[in-house]
Design a protein around this motif. Structure first.
Motif, PDB file in Angstrom:
ATOM      1  N   LEU A  32      12.273  59.161 -21.415  1.00  0.00           N
ATOM      2  CA  LEU A  32      12.920  58.467 -22.521  1.00  0.00           C
ATOM      3  C   LEU A  32      12.117  57.272 -23.010  1.00  0.00           C
ATOM      4  O   LEU A  32      12.401  56.764 -24.104  1.00  0.00           O
ATOM      5  CB  LEU A  32      14.319  58.004 -22.102  1.00  0.00           C
ATOM      6  N   GLY A  33      11.140  56.832 -22.238  1.00  0.00           N
ATOM      7  CA  GLY A  33      10.317  55.713 -22.684  1.00  0.00           C
ATOM      8  C   GLY A  33       9.509  56.027 -23.920  1.00  0.00           C
ATOM      9  O   GLY A  33       9.090  55.114 -24.638  1.00  0.00           O
ATOM     10  N   PHE A  34       9.291  57.309 -24.203  1.00  0.00           N
ATOM     11  CA  PHE A  34       8.562  57.712 -25.399  1.00  0.00           C
ATOM     12  C   PHE A  34       9.480  57.836 -26.617  1.00  0.00           C
ATOM     13  O   PHE A  34       8.994  58.111 -27.711  1.00  0.00           O
ATOM     14  CB  PHE A  34       7.856  59.049 -25.152  1.00  0.00           C
ATOM     15  N   LEU A  35      10.788  57.650 -26.426  1.00  0.00           N
ATOM     16  CA  LEU A  35      11.747  57.765 -27.527  1.00  0.00           C
ATOM     17  C   LEU A  35      12.695  56.570 -27.513  1.00  0.00           C
ATOM     18  O   LEU A  35      13.912  56.725 -27.399  1.00  0.00           O
ATOM     19  CB  LEU A  35      12.546  59.068 -27.408  1.00  0.00           C
ATOM     20  N   PRO A  36      12.196  55.349 -27.608  1.00  0.00           N
ATOM     21  CA  PRO A  36      13.070  54.175 -27.466  1.00  0.00           C
ATOM     22  C   PRO A  36      14.131  54.080 -28.549  1.00  0.00           C
ATOM     23  O   PRO A  36      15.258  53.671 -28.284  1.00  0.00           O
ATOM     24  CB  PRO A  36      12.093  53.005 -27.522  1.00  0.00           C
ATOM     25  N   SER A  37      13.777  54.441 -29.799  1.00  0.00           N
ATOM     26  CA  SER A  37      14.763  54.317 -30.879  1.00  0.00           C
ATOM     27  C   SER A  37      15.886  55.327 -30.729  1.00  0.00           C
ATOM     28  O   SER A  37      17.034  55.049 -31.091  1.00  0.00           O
ATOM     29  CB  SER A  37      14.073  54.505 -32.237  1.00  0.00           C
ATOM     30  N   VAL A  38      15.584  56.498 -30.164  1.00  0.00           N
ATOM     31  CA  VAL A  38      16.598  57.531 -30.008  1.00  0.00           C
ATOM     32  C   VAL A  38      17.530  57.204 -28.846  1.00  0.00           C
ATOM     33  O   VAL A  38      18.739  57.460 -28.890  1.00  0.00           O
ATOM     34  CB  VAL A  38      15.932  58.912 -29.797  1.00  0.00           C
ATOM     35  N   THR A  39      16.992  56.634 -27.798  1.00  0.00           N
ATOM     36  CA  THR A  39      17.774  56.424 -26.572  1.00  0.00           C
ATOM     37  C   THR A  39      18.371  55.028 -26.469  1.00  0.00           C
ATOM     38  O   THR A  39      18.976  54.694 -25.462  1.00  0.00           O
ATOM     39  CB  THR A  39      16.872  56.659 -25.350  1.00  0.00           C
ATOM     40  N   ARG A  40      18.216  54.193 -27.499  1.00  0.00           N
ATOM     41  CA  ARG A  40      18.701  52.814 -27.400  1.00  0.00           C
ATOM     42  C   ARG A  40      20.198  52.759 -27.161  1.00  0.00           C
ATOM     43  O   ARG A  40      20.684  52.013 -26.318  1.00  0.00           O
ATOM     44  CB  ARG A  40      18.342  52.045 -28.663  1.00  0.00           C
ATOM     45  N   ALA A  41      20.956  53.572 -27.929  1.00  0.00           N
ATOM     46  CA  ALA A  41      22.415  53.546 -27.783  1.00  0.00           C
ATOM     47  C   ALA A  41      22.836  53.989 -26.385  1.00  0.00           C
ATOM     48  O   ALA A  41      23.702  53.388 -25.760  1.00  0.00           O
ATOM     49  CB  ALA A  41      23.064  54.439 -28.844  1.00  0.00           C
ATOM     50  N   ALA A  42      22.196  55.091 -25.891  1.00  0.00           N
ATOM     51  CA  ALA A  42      22.541  55.565 -24.551  1.00  0.00           C
ATOM     52  C   ALA A  42      22.185  54.539 -23.488  1.00  0.00           C
ATOM     53  O   ALA A  42      22.925  54.339 -22.522  1.00  0.00           O
ATOM     54  CB  ALA A  42      21.825  56.886 -24.264  1.00  0.00           C
ATOM     55  N   ALA A  43      21.065  53.854 -23.667  1.00  0.00           N
ATOM     56  CA  ALA A  43      20.658  52.842 -22.689  1.00  0.00           C
ATOM     57  C   ALA A  43      21.640  51.678 -22.681  1.00  0.00           C
ATOM     58  O   ALA A  43      22.018  51.174 -21.622  1.00  0.00           O
ATOM     59  CB  ALA A  43      19.247  52.350 -23.002  1.00  0.00           C
ATOM     60  N   GLU A  44      22.070  51.237 -23.873  1.00  0.00           N
ATOM     61  CA  GLU A  44      23.027  50.137 -23.920  1.00  0.00           C
ATOM     62  C   GLU A  44      24.362  50.551 -23.320  1.00  0.00           C
ATOM     63  O   GLU A  44      25.043  49.759 -22.671  1.00  0.00           O
ATOM     64  CB  GLU A  44      23.214  49.678 -25.369  1.00  0.00           C
ATOM     65  N   THR A  45      24.761  51.803 -23.561  1.00  0.00           N
ATOM     66  CA  THR A  45      26.019  52.283 -22.983  1.00  0.00           C
ATOM     67  C   THR A  45      25.957  52.256 -21.463  1.00  0.00           C
ATOM     68  O   THR A  45      26.857  51.749 -20.799  1.00  0.00           O
ATOM     69  CB  THR A  45      26.310  53.715 -23.466  1.00  0.00           C
ATOM     70  N   ALA A  46      24.881  52.822 -20.908  1.00  0.00           N
ATOM     71  CA  ALA A  46      24.759  52.871 -19.454  1.00  0.00           C
ATOM     72  C   ALA A  46      24.614  51.480 -18.859  1.00  0.00           C
ATOM     73  O   ALA A  46      25.152  51.197 -17.786  1.00  0.00           O
ATOM     74  CB  ALA A  46      23.559  53.742 -19.065  1.00  0.00           C
ATOM     75  N   ASN A  47      23.909  50.593 -19.562  1.00  0.00           N
ATOM     76  CA  ASN A  47      23.672  49.256 -19.033  1.00  0.00           C
ATOM     77  C   ASN A  47      24.918  48.381 -19.082  1.00  0.00           C
ATOM     78  O   ASN A  47      25.025  47.397 -18.345  1.00  0.00           O
ATOM     79  CB  ASN A  47      22.544  48.589 -19.828  1.00  0.00           C
ATOM     80  N   ALA A  48      25.872  48.734 -19.971  1.00  0.00           N
ATOM     81  CA  ALA A  48      27.081  47.925 -20.113  1.00  0.00           C
ATOM     82  C   ALA A  48      28.190  48.346 -19.158  1.00  0.00           C
ATOM     83  O   ALA A  48      29.224  47.692 -19.089  1.00  0.00           O
ATOM     84  CB  ALA A  48      27.600  48.015 -21.551  1.00  0.00           C
ATOM     85  N   VAL A  49      27.999  49.440 -18.433  1.00  0.00           N
ATOM     86  CA  VAL A  49      29.033  49.957 -17.536  1.00  0.00           C
ATOM     87  C   VAL A  49      28.660  49.607 -16.100  1.00  0.00           C
ATOM     88  O   VAL A  49      27.604  50.028 -15.614  1.00  0.00           O
ATOM     89  CB  VAL A  49      29.187  51.480 -17.685  1.00  0.00           C
ATOM     90  N   PRO A  50      29.473  48.835 -15.391  1.00  0.00           N
ATOM     91  CA  PRO A  50      29.182  48.545 -13.989  1.00  0.00           C
ATOM     92  C   PRO A  50      29.198  49.825 -13.147  1.00  0.00           C
ATOM     93  O   PRO A  50      29.897  50.786 -13.483  1.00  0.00           O
ATOM     94  CB  PRO A  50      30.322  47.601 -13.577  1.00  0.00           C
ATOM     95  N   PRO A  51      28.424  49.866 -12.064  1.00  0.00           N
ATOM     96  CA  PRO A  51      28.429  51.062 -11.211  1.00  0.00           C
ATOM     97  C   PRO A  51      29.815  51.436 -10.704  1.00  0.00           C
ATOM     98  O   PRO A  51      30.109  52.623 -10.554  1.00  0.00           O
ATOM     99  CB  PRO A  51      27.492  50.668 -10.061  1.00  0.00           C
ATOM    100  N   VAL A  52      30.674  50.438 -10.462  1.00  0.00           N
ATOM    101  CA  VAL A  52      32.018  50.744  -9.968  1.00  0.00           C
ATOM    102  C   VAL A  52      32.821  51.505 -11.013  1.00  0.00           C
ATOM    103  O   VAL A  52      33.515  52.481 -10.700  1.00  0.00           O
ATOM    104  CB  VAL A  52      32.739  49.448  -9.560  1.00  0.00           C
ATOM    105  N   ILE A  53      32.729  51.088 -12.292  1.00  0.00           N
ATOM    106  CA  ILE A  53      33.443  51.788 -13.358  1.00  0.00           C
ATOM    107  C   ILE A  53      32.895  53.199 -13.506  1.00  0.00           C
ATOM    108  O   ILE A  53      33.656  54.169 -13.658  1.00  0.00           O
ATOM    109  CB  ILE A  53      33.330  51.024 -14.680  1.00  0.00           C
ATOM    110  N   ALA A  54      31.574  53.342 -13.474  1.00  0.00           N
ATOM    111  CA  ALA A  54      30.982  54.674 -13.538  1.00  0.00           C
ATOM    112  C   ALA A  54      31.433  55.523 -12.354  1.00  0.00           C
ATOM    113  O   ALA A  54      31.715  56.720 -12.504  1.00  0.00           O
ATOM    114  CB  ALA A  54      29.454  54.570 -13.563  1.00  0.00           C
TER     115      ALA A  54
END
Length: 571
Positions: free
Chosen positions: A402-424
């Protein structure tokens, strides 16, 4: 300046999380009517008539998308549905716990700010005197890496059991608030304190500070100016600290038997009461979103309308010194415990030696079933660290792609980064059931965003290098350039970064195991060991201290390993 792309990415992130929460009953792959029937009456036969009656009663005979639309519309109106277990309105159950949780989180956040302030005071004093240096030390770094459930267990052992100062469990008065708030405030405050502590020395070295001193400005005026210059890059981390406090609230409420919304969410996941789980998770995520918005507004207010240059609001990074001796000591403790424990049987029961104190036969004592604690700690190291290695490898591969597609994966990265491991972990456990694979998947889903951002930065730097541009000008193919220049420049630093995150991933897995969302008993896993021994902490504190000490050594190893190699971050 407002960025439409960032705002759109955040909207997509929030929408994705809400959709995942709303579709939990159907993502589980089980008939919701069957889950409701088993929750209401485990002895009743799941006949077609009984299941059909439940579907008609709750409107479950529509397709999943229509039901999700109905659930979302009702949620917007404040109707979160009905509990599958007790038939009570979900909103009523959630509101009963949200007041407790908000009180706990508010006190914890205030405590975190106090801890951060205390860590920064020595550096601020040195800077105002014209000296150099930082005040934060190794203790603050360990606190920043230690999970809340571990600190909660240690506080119960030391403050409640040994010293007898405060009650260990319950929610009857202000005295019951101190320990859980402290367990949540210490790691969050240590993170914020170290960030500000790192930002202050470069600010004191800027020319305007010397100019203000030459003008005769008082220390109070100078301190306000330095803080206004140093705080903007750190204020977004306050939102992340709020997210961390939310995740920590679940485990802390479980440890201290606090009737908050986090404990409600965990109980709903264990009983498969999916509507109650949905409502609890939505409330927890809403609190995190509000915390992020408030921190962003505070940052804009501190900056004011005149400051818009990123160079003015991002202090240069502070070099990090290595701590090879600490790495060796912490790693040696874990290695010795593991090697010694592997020579023993972790499942052998000896009912005559239940909760025995440490002895030659049992160097770390025994647990409530008479099993050797040393054996379980040693074998638990393989279970905890082994799974962490697999999760780390998965995050590395995903981040590299995904490092080669930063603009495509930005939303998914922010989603995953905003969810604590406990909630996941709660959502994955509700979907797949609580076990070791569910915990590994939950941690994997939230472990790749930081690596992905680093990979995108490395790819960008590699493609912009002069020798790569020269090769392209000479007619080199994109695939040849990728294989010979870009990938070698990305894989090495990214792999080292992934190794640095390995102890943190192991601690996240242990936290899910502690909550019962990971490997089921009787398997030896460090988080599960701590959970099994905590109810007997007043009778056998040594049984709790053994896995707690192993986890603490892992936290020290994580901090020291991270300090031994500085990983560049994307600005």
């Amino acid at each position: 300046m407002f960025k439409f792309g960032t705002a759109a990415s955040r909207v997509v992130s929030i929408t994705a999380v809400v959709a995942a929460v709303g579709l939990v009953p159907w993502l589980a792959g089980r008939d919701p009517a069957l889950s409701i029937l088993r929750a209401r009456s485990g002895e009743q036969d799941p006949t077609e008539e009984a299941l059909g009656s439940i579907r008609r009663e709750l409107g479950l005979d529509a397709d999943p998308l229509a039901l999700f639309g109905n659930w979302l519309a009702d949620a917007v109106r404040g109707d979160l549905g009905t509990s599958w277990v007790n038939g009570q309105p979900v909103l009523q159950s959630v509101l009963a716990g949200v007041g407790v949780s908000m009180t706990l989180m508010g006190v914890a956040l205030a405590g975190a700010l106090l801890v951060a302030t205390a860590l920064c005071v020595p550096t601020m004093r040195r800077g105002l005197r014209g000296e150099h240096g930082r005040g934060g030390g190794a203790a603050a770094a360990v606190l920043a890496a230690a999970p809340e459930f571990l600190l909660a267990a240690l506080l119960i052992v030391v403050v409640s059991v040994w010293l007898g100062w405060l009650p260990p469990y319950g929610w009857q008065g202000p005295q019951h608030l101190v320990l859980p708030a402290l367990a949540m405030a210490l790691p969050a405050g240590a993170v914020l304190g170290r960030l500000v502590d790192d930002a202050l020395p470069p600010v004191f070295g800027e020319q305007w500070v010397s100019l203000w001193r030459s003008w005769g400005c008082s220390r109070a005026v100078l301190a306000r100016g330095v803080l206004r210059r140093a705080l903007p890059p750190v204020l977004p981390q306050v939102g992340l600290a709020a997210v961390g406090i939310i995740g920590g609230a679940v485990s802390v409420e479980v440890v201290f038997a606090i009737p908050g919304v986090g404990r409600t969410a965990l109980g709903a996941a264990e009983s498969q009461d999916l509507p109650l789980l949905q409502g609890s998770v939505i409330v927890l995520l809403l609190v995190g979103v509000i915390g992020g918005v408030v921190s962003a507004l505070a940052r804009r207010w501190v900056l004011g309308p005149a400051l818009r240059d990123a160079a003015l609001i991002t202090p240069p990074p502070v070099p990090v010194r290595g701590h090879r001796a600490v790495v060796a000591c912490a790693g040696g403790v874990v290695a010795v415990l593991t090697a010694w424990g592997l020579t023993r049987d972790p499942l052998r029961l000896d009912t005559t030696a239940r909760l025995s104190a440490p002895s030659w036969a049992h160097p770390l004592g025994t647990d409530s079933l008479g099993r050797d604690v040393l054996a379980r700690v040693g074998h638990g190291a393989l279970a905890t660290v082994g799974v962490a290695v697999a999760v780390c490898a998965f995050a590395f591969v995903v981040a590299l792609l995904l490092g080669f597609l930063p603009s495509v994966t930005r939303a998914a990265a922010e989603t995953a980064n905003a969810v604590p491991p406990v909630i996941a972990g709660l959502l994955v456990a509700a979907t797949l059931g609580p076990d070791g694979s569910s915990a590994a998947l939950a941690v994997a889903l939230v472990s790749w965003p930081v690596l992905s951002e680093h990979a995108a930065s490395l790819v960008e730097e590699a493609r912009a290098a002069q020798h790569v541009a020269e090769n392209r000008a000479l007619g080199a193919s994109p695939m040849w350039t990728l294989r010979k220049h870009v990938l070698p420049a990305v894989v090495g630093p990214l792999a080292r970064h992934a190794v640095l995150r390995l102890p943190g991933i192991a601690l996240a897995l242990a936290s899910l195991g502690f909550l019962g969302l990971g490997t089921p008993p009787p398997a030896p896993e460090w988080g599960l060991l701590l959970s099994e021994t905590l109810p007997y902490v007043e009778r056998a504190p040594w049984a709790t201290l053994a896995p707690a000490g192993a986890l603490l050594a892992l936290a020290v190893f994580a901090v020291s390993l991270a300090a031994s190699a500085r990983v560049p971050r994307r600005s």
